[in-house]
Scaffold this motif. Structure first.
Motif, mmCIF file in Angstrom:
data_model
loop_
_atom_site.group_PDB
_atom_site.id
_atom_site.type_symbol
_atom_site.label_atom_id
_atom_site.label_comp_id
_atom_site.label_asym_id
_atom_site.label_seq_id
_atom_site.Cartn_x
_atom_site.Cartn_y
_atom_site.Cartn_z
ATOM 1 N N SER A 27 0.923 -1.184 0.239
ATOM 2 C CA SER A 27 0.084 0.017 -0.068
ATOM 3 C C SER A 27 0.973 1.349 0.232
ATOM 4 O O SER A 27 1.769 1.189 0.561
ATOM 5 C CB SER A 27 -0.929 0.046 1.163
ATOM 6 N N LYS A 28 0.367 2.380 -0.597
ATOM 7 C CA LYS A 28 1.179 3.800 -0.698
ATOM 8 C C LYS A 28 1.328 4.143 0.793
ATOM 9 O O LYS A 28 2.164 5.041 1.003
ATOM 10 C CB LYS A 28 0.626 4.356 -1.747
ATOM 11 N N ASP A 29 0.455 3.739 1.537
ATOM 12 C CA ASP A 29 0.221 4.355 2.936
ATOM 13 C C ASP A 29 1.258 3.444 4.055
ATOM 14 O O ASP A 29 1.447 3.843 5.131
ATOM 15 C CB ASP A 29 -1.052 4.292 3.390
ATOM 16 N N SER A 54 18.577 -1.425 14.087
ATOM 17 C CA SER A 54 16.997 -1.534 13.972
ATOM 18 C C SER A 54 16.455 -0.194 13.916
ATOM 19 O O SER A 54 16.950 0.939 14.598
ATOM 20 C CB SER A 54 16.330 -2.236 14.869
ATOM 21 N N ILE A 55 15.643 0.109 12.760
ATOM 22 C CA ILE A 55 14.740 1.146 12.903
ATOM 23 C C ILE A 55 13.176 0.984 12.656
ATOM 24 O O ILE A 55 13.082 0.088 11.845
ATOM 25 C CB ILE A 55 15.159 2.527 11.593
ATOM 26 N N GLY A 56 12.253 1.445 13.487
ATOM 27 C CA GLY A 56 10.941 1.025 13.506
ATOM 28 C C GLY A 56 10.121 1.741 12.292
ATOM 29 O O GLY A 56 10.687 2.838 11.711
ATOM 30 N N HIS A 57 9.049 1.484 12.066
ATOM 31 C CA HIS A 57 8.061 1.815 11.092
ATOM 32 C C HIS A 57 7.870 3.427 11.572
ATOM 33 O O HIS A 57 7.444 4.230 10.654
ATOM 34 C CB HIS A 57 6.995 1.109 10.934
ATOM 35 N N ASP A 58 7.909 3.547 12.871
ATOM 36 C CA ASP A 58 7.729 4.866 13.506
ATOM 37 C C ASP A 58 8.883 5.653 13.538
ATOM 38 O O ASP A 58 9.087 6.900 13.959
ATOM 39 C CB ASP A 58 7.062 4.899 14.816
ATOM 40 N N LEU A 111 1.096 -1.027 8.469
ATOM 41 C CA LEU A 111 -0.099 -0.155 7.828
ATOM 42 C C LEU A 111 -1.147 0.283 8.963
ATOM 43 O O LEU A 111 -1.283 -0.403 10.008
ATOM 44 C CB LEU A 111 -0.747 -1.005 6.813
ATOM 45 N N LEU A 112 -1.479 1.496 8.950
ATOM 46 C CA LEU A 112 -2.513 1.868 9.848
ATOM 47 C C LEU A 112 -3.854 1.378 9.463
ATOM 48 O O LEU A 112 -4.398 1.663 8.353
ATOM 49 C CB LEU A 112 -2.380 3.526 9.661
ATOM 50 N N ASN A 113 -4.643 0.754 10.504
ATOM 51 C CA ASN A 113 -6.120 0.270 10.040
ATOM 52 C C ASN A 113 -7.065 1.323 10.445
ATOM 53 O O ASN A 113 -6.523 2.598 10.958
ATOM 54 C CB ASN A 113 -6.312 -0.915 11.110
ATOM 55 N N PRO A 114 -8.183 1.127 10.319
ATOM 56 C CA PRO A 114 -9.259 2.407 10.353
ATOM 57 C C PRO A 114 -9.429 2.719 11.750
ATOM 58 O O PRO A 114 -9.879 4.030 11.881
ATOM 59 C CB PRO A 114 -10.629 1.602 9.745
ATOM 60 N N ARG A 115 -8.953 2.187 12.596
ATOM 61 C CA ARG A 115 -9.007 2.481 14.070
ATOM 62 C C ARG A 115 -7.724 3.111 14.669
ATOM 63 O O ARG A 115 -7.543 3.324 15.757
ATOM 64 C CB ARG A 115 -9.319 1.296 15.012
ATOM 65 N N ASN A 116 -6.819 3.582 13.673
ATOM 66 C CA ASN A 116 -5.587 4.182 13.774
ATOM 67 C C ASN A 116 -4.284 3.272 14.652
ATOM 68 O O ASN A 116 -3.791 3.813 15.552
ATOM 69 C CB ASN A 116 -5.816 5.745 14.630
ATOM 70 N N ALA A 117 -4.569 2.235 14.375
ATOM 71 C CA ALA A 117 -3.787 1.216 15.100
ATOM 72 C C ALA A 117 -2.768 0.545 14.037
ATOM 73 O O ALA A 117 -3.364 0.213 13.064
ATOM 74 C CB ALA A 117 -4.220 0.152 15.829
#
Length: 136
Positions: A27-29, A54-58, A111-117
């Motif tokens: 996904s582009k996101d 290591s580098i996280g997705h954040d 990926l971020l889900n619709p609940r912002n997790a």
């Protein structure tokens, strides 16, 4: 993740450059977390691998289950670069004999889900880079 195997030899005090190329994205996101691991020579068992960086997705360094042994900060021998959204590299400077081993990068796509997790969408390992350090 690019899975080609490579073999490099560097002189002691030289630099070891480890690339990690991500070939596709779901996904582009989505965002990636990237870790480099090494099997030291003579430690071929699964549990003998050591996390190098290591580098996280954040974008937080040392995130996740990786606790690098290299000293952080300005005295670190590690130099991390992200030259594009799908190209990461780690350079180990001032190579020592104990840096020899089989390195690979482990990539997780988040990926971020619709609940912002955030949730993990996919994981993959790169091919191995065999590093030899020539003592001078």
């Amino acid at each position: 993740v690019e899975e080609a195997e490579s073999n490099i030899t560097v002189p002691e005090d030289g630099s070891i450059r480890l690339g990690c190329s991500i070939l596709s994205q779901s996904s582009k996101d989505s965002r990636f977390s990237v870790s480099w691991y090494v099997y030291r020579l003579g430690q071929e068992e699964e549990d003998e691998q050591e996390c190098v960086f290591s580098i996280g997705h954040d974008a937080v360094f040392g995130n996740g289950n990786c606790s690098p042994t290299e000293e952080p900060g300005p005295n670190s021998r590690l130099q991390f670069e992200r030259t594009s959204s799908d190209l990461y590299s780690l350079t180990i400077q001032k190579a020592r004999a104990r840096d020899a081993g089989n390195y690979y990068c482990h990539v997780e796509e988040w990926l971020l889900n619709p609940r912002n997790a955030w949730y993990r969408l996919a994981t993959n390992n790169s091919g191995v880079t065999i590093v030899n350090v020539m003592e001078q």
